[in-house]
Scaffold this motif. Structure first.
Motif, short mmCIF file in Angstrom:
data_model
loop_
_atom_site.label_atom_id
_atom_site.label_comp_id
_atom_site.label_asym_id
_atom_site.label_seq_id
_atom_site.Cartn_x
_atom_site.Cartn_y
_atom_site.Cartn_z
N ALA A 121 1.13 -1.57 -0.36
CA ALA A 121 0.00 0.24 0.20
C ALA A 121 0.99 1.64 -0.34
O ALA A 121 0.42 1.64 -0.94
CB ALA A 121 -0.73 0.27 1.49
N TYR A 122 1.69 1.31 0.34
CA TYR A 122 2.77 2.62 0.64
C TYR A 122 3.53 3.02 -0.70
O TYR A 122 3.98 3.63 -0.83
CB TYR A 122 4.10 2.14 2.53
N LEU A 123 4.08 1.13 -1.36
CA LEU A 123 4.32 1.13 -2.93
C LEU A 123 4.01 2.07 -3.86
O LEU A 123 3.77 2.82 -4.45
CB LEU A 123 5.56 -0.06 -2.93
N ALA A 124 2.10 1.34 -3.48
CA ALA A 124 1.36 1.99 -4.61
C ALA A 124 1.01 3.84 -4.29
O ALA A 124 0.80 4.52 -5.58
CB ALA A 124 -0.11 1.61 -4.80
N GLU A 125 1.18 4.32 -2.56
CA GLU A 125 1.27 5.62 -2.73
C GLU A 125 2.47 6.10 -2.96
O GLU A 125 1.84 7.40 -3.85
CB GLU A 125 0.89 5.92 -1.19
N MET A 126 3.36 5.71 -2.65
CA MET A 126 4.84 6.63 -3.53
C MET A 126 4.62 5.94 -4.75
O MET A 126 4.61 7.37 -5.79
CB MET A 126 5.57 5.81 -2.77
N ARG A 166 3.70 9.76 -9.63
CA ARG A 166 2.78 9.72 -10.75
C ARG A 166 2.10 11.58 -11.28
O ARG A 166 1.73 12.02 -12.28
CB ARG A 166 1.79 8.92 -11.59
N LYS A 167 1.38 11.32 -10.04
CA LYS A 167 0.60 13.40 -9.98
C LYS A 167 1.99 14.18 -10.09
O LYS A 167 1.83 14.92 -10.74
CB LYS A 167 0.41 13.36 -8.40
N SER A 168 3.20 13.56 -9.40
CA SER A 168 4.28 15.28 -9.39
C SER A 168 4.88 15.02 -10.97
O SER A 168 4.42 16.21 -11.33
CB SER A 168 5.62 14.58 -8.63
#
Length: 294
Positions: free
Chosen positions: A259-264, A269-271
């Motif tokens: 979950a943490y890796l997906a959030e990062m 991607r947003k950046s």
């Protein structure tokens, strides 16, 4: 009676000789004006050729300098180089259009001078025909008396003065028009070089701005990478400290890690999406500024 006719014939021959000398002087002046106009046209053509060669030399030197700079840039600036060449080609098209305009104005000037010379020759032929008719009439009425001959001579002198006055005024007008055209050409050339130099300065400022944004983007990604490594190191330390609970909390830890890796990844991607959007906005603004300047 014979003496009078001899004297009258001698006087008429002298007047005829004077008229021929006057006509020869007028023709000589007309030819001098014509040759002076041809010399001016030749000098103007040479000046245009020189300016064209100078323009080609300047553009060749400018293209060589830009190609050398292009080899020093990195692969990531290819899109920015494409936009720069678009600006350059637009400037060359403007220069080509301006050169065609100069050629058109030169052709129109030559056509006007040719028409003016044709009109003057036609007027000269008409004046010669009129003089011939007057001369024929004078011969038919030569016994009318010395008074008629004197009046005719005065009329001829008046026409000659009027002709000289007209040609002087016409020559003065043509010289003034030529000076005005030369001043307009110099002013247009000055404005063209000012626009061109302004465009080059804007392109250089845009390139420096893009380099600055690229350095800032690399620095931001470096900070994010360092932060990510620190977080991973912290997770590894926690995993070692709780090694005895590994088998109990194995699946929960894997889920949390995923979950943490997906959030990062989502944040990265947003950046990237935000930076791409900012880049597109910057290019659109630059294109709008370029269009306004043009």
């Amino acid at each position: 009676s014979l003496a009078f006719r001899n004297a009258e014939g001698r006087r008429q021959r002298m007047e005829e000789a004077e008229r021929q000398a006057t006509a020869a002087a007028v023709e000589s002046k007309r030819l001098e004006h014509k040759w002076a106009g041809e010399r001016d046209a030749e000098e103007y053509k040479k000046q245009c050729e020189k300016e064209r060669r100078d323009s080609f030399a300047f553009r060749n030197a400018e293209g060589r300098r830009q190609r050398m700079e292009e080899e020093l840039r990195e692969e990531q600036t290819k899109l920015e180089q494409h936009e720069f060449y678009e600006h350059k080609w637009a400037g060359e098209r403007d220069a080509e259009e301006y050169k065609k305009q100069c050629e058109k104005e030169r052709r129109e000037s030559l056509a006007f001078r040719n028409a003016e010379g044709r009109r003057q020759r036609m007027e000269e032929a008409e004046r010669q025909a009129t003089a011939a008719a007057v001369e024929s009439k004078r011969l038919e009425h030569k016994w009318a008396g010395e008074r008629d001959a004197e009046e005719y001579k005065k009329q001829c002198e008046k026409e000659r003065r009027d002709s000289f006055a007209f040609r002087n005024a016409e020559g003065r007008r043509q010289r003034m028009e030529e000076e005005l055209r030369e001043e307009q050409t110099k002013l247009e050339q000055h404005e063209f070089y000012e626009h061109k130099w302004a465009g080059e300065r804007d392109a250089e400022e845009y390139r420096k701005q893009c380099e600055k944004e690229r350095r800032e983007s690399l620095a931001q990604r470096g900070r994010e990478h360092v932060h990510h490594r620190a977080v991973m190191a912290e997770l590894e330390a926690l995993a070692k400290e709780k090694e005895h609970e590994f088998f109990v909390l194995k699946w929960a830890a894997q889920d949390d890690t995923k979950a943490y890796l997906a959030e990062m990844a989502e944040e990265r991607r947003k950046s990237f999406a935000f930076r791409n959007k900012e880049g597109v906005r910057h290019r659109q603004l630059e294109e709008e500024w370029r269009c306004e300047e043009i």
